[in-house]
Motif scaffolding. Structure first.
Motif, PDB file in Angstrom:
ATOM      1  N   ASN A 101      54.642  21.113  12.174  1.00  0.00           N
ATOM      2  CA  ASN A 101      56.078  20.616  12.124  1.00  0.00           C
ATOM      3  C   ASN A 101      55.961  19.857  10.563  1.00  0.00           C
ATOM      4  O   ASN A 101      57.059  19.981   9.768  1.00  0.00           O
ATOM      5  N   HIS A 102      54.945  19.463  10.156  1.00  0.00           N
ATOM      6  CA  HIS A 102      54.981  18.759   8.538  1.00  0.00           C
ATOM      7  C   HIS A 102      55.360  19.841   7.733  1.00  0.00           C
ATOM      8  O   HIS A 102      55.922  19.748   6.628  1.00  0.00           O
ATOM      9  N   TYR A 103      55.060  21.320   7.941  1.00  0.00           N
ATOM     10  CA  TYR A 103      55.301  22.328   7.101  1.00  0.00           C
ATOM     11  C   TYR A 103      56.311  23.133   7.227  1.00  0.00           C
ATOM     12  O   TYR A 103      56.451  24.353   6.765  1.00  0.00           O
ATOM     13  N   ASP A 104      57.007  22.722   8.330  1.00  0.00           N
ATOM     14  CA  ASP A 104      58.071  23.413   8.974  1.00  0.00           C
ATOM     15  C   ASP A 104      57.912  24.950   9.233  1.00  0.00           C
ATOM     16  O   ASP A 104      58.558  25.673   8.891  1.00  0.00           O
ATOM     17  N   ILE A 105      56.816  24.964   9.919  1.00  0.00           N
ATOM     18  CA  ILE A 105      56.462  26.222  10.625  1.00  0.00           C
ATOM     19  C   ILE A 105      56.776  26.378  12.192  1.00  0.00           C
ATOM     20  O   ILE A 105      56.086  25.674  12.762  1.00  0.00           O
ATOM     21  N   LYS A 106      57.531  27.306  12.121  1.00  0.00           N
ATOM     22  CA  LYS A 106      58.006  27.345  13.896  1.00  0.00           C
ATOM     23  C   LYS A 106      57.477  28.609  14.328  1.00  0.00           C
ATOM     24  O   LYS A 106      57.967  29.691  14.052  1.00  0.00           O
ATOM     25  N   LYS A 107      56.599  28.521  15.106  1.00  0.00           N
ATOM     26  CA  LYS A 107      55.779  29.619  15.633  1.00  0.00           C
ATOM     27  C   LYS A 107      55.379  29.485  17.238  1.00  0.00           C
ATOM     28  O   LYS A 107      55.097  28.121  17.429  1.00  0.00           O
ATOM     29  N   SER A 108      55.173  30.451  18.043  1.00  0.00           N
ATOM     30  CA  SER A 108      54.525  30.241  19.339  1.00  0.00           C
ATOM     31  C   SER A 108      53.357  29.926  19.258  1.00  0.00           C
ATOM     32  O   SER A 108      52.489  30.541  18.440  1.00  0.00           O
ATOM     33  N   LEU A 109      52.731  29.114  20.227  1.00  0.00           N
ATOM     34  CA  LEU A 109      51.287  28.514  20.350  1.00  0.00           C
ATOM     35  C   LEU A 109      50.869  28.945  21.645  1.00  0.00           C
ATOM     36  O   LEU A 109      51.331  28.919  22.471  1.00  0.00           O
TER      37      LEU A 109
END
Length: 277
Positions: free
Chosen positions: A46-54
């Motif tokens: 979230n801090h680096y605005d990375i939106k990926k499935s975990l």
């Protein structure tokens, strides 16, 4: 179909700014991120605005999840592997999935990044020319003492990890087995409350008896000043070879090391090794 790639992505050990531009790019490009603790990793993403499935991948589910990850990689997916802090594969189950990838001929790419062990070593002021990383020693006293006995004559600088509730017990065992040698103890590396204690073992015990240990610790211990050659003065060449083989060296490498330590002919050592199986 081409196989995918497993990217080993180091994450900050404290300060969120300690991540490379390349790591951020890779985490944005992969199809999936395998994380030790998804709740912890989502804060970084979230801090680096990375939106990926975990997907979770940790010590307690590594067999099942490891097989799932291999299937996805065989299907062509690119996966980023992260741990809670630092370099995946160091004192965590990352090493298992890496080994599985190698066995399945899946490409592994390691990105450079932070690791607490090297940061603490450089910070310690002790010798960095040669060092050995031992990670966490056993939590049980009897087993821990056995490991310390093994390290007693180690001439290289020693790196250990330890949890706060076991730190004092470790230091007291170190005093008995290793003696009162120089150490450096770091905690909260790269964070606001980063601290490093430098002194000898006895001073370290006094320090943490008066100040309750908090956080994860990295201990840097000065290597033994006893020359290895002298340790084996009363040991036959054949027994000396066996000692190194029991430590995991091949017979060939054990012969080479005995010759170096004793400063004698390799051929002489080889003759003594012939009957050893």
């Amino acid at each position: 179909m081409n196989k995918g790639i497993l990217y080993i992505c180091p994450t900050p050990i404290g300060n969120l700014e300690d991540i490379t531009i390349r790591t951020i790019r890779i985490l944005k490009e992969v199809d999936l991120i395998a994380a030790e603790d998804t709740r912890h990793t989502i804060k970084l993403l979230n801090h680096y605005d990375i939106k990926k499935s975990l997907i979770s991948y940790h010590e307690h589910n590594k067999k099942v999840k490891g097989e799932q990850l291999i299937d996805k990689l065989k299907a062509g997916q690119k996966i980023g592997l992260v741990t809670d802090a630092g370099m995946p594969g160091i004192s965590d189950p990352g090493e298992d999935i890496i080994r599985m990838c190698i066995q399945n001929e899946i490409e592994v790419v390691v990105l450079p990044g932070p690791t607490a062990s090297i940061a603490a070593l450089v910070l310690s002021g002790l010798s960095t020319k040669k060092f050995v990383f031992e990670g966490f020693l056993p939590s049980k006293k009897k087993e821990r003492i056995k490991e310390l006995e093994r390290l007693k004559h180690e001439t290289r600088t020693i790196i250990l990890y330890e949890a706060p509730h076991r730190l004092l017990a470790l230091l007291k065992d170190m005093e008995k087995i290793l003696g009162n040698r120089q150490i450096s103890i770091s905690r909260e590396l790269t964070k606001i409350h980063e601290e490093t204690f430098r002194g000898d073992v006895v001073e370290g015990i006094e320090q943490f008896e008066s100040q309750k240990p908090r956080g994860e610790f990295v201990l840097i211990i000065k290597g033994s000043e006893i020359k290895e050659k002298n340790i084996f003065e009363n040991t036959s060449i054949k027994e000396h070879i066996k000692i190194y083989m029991e430590e995991g060296l091949s017979k060939k490498d054990a012969v080479k090391k005995v010759a170096q330590v004793r400063d004698i002919s390799k051929n002489l050592v080889y003759k003594e090794s012939i009957e050893i199986k």
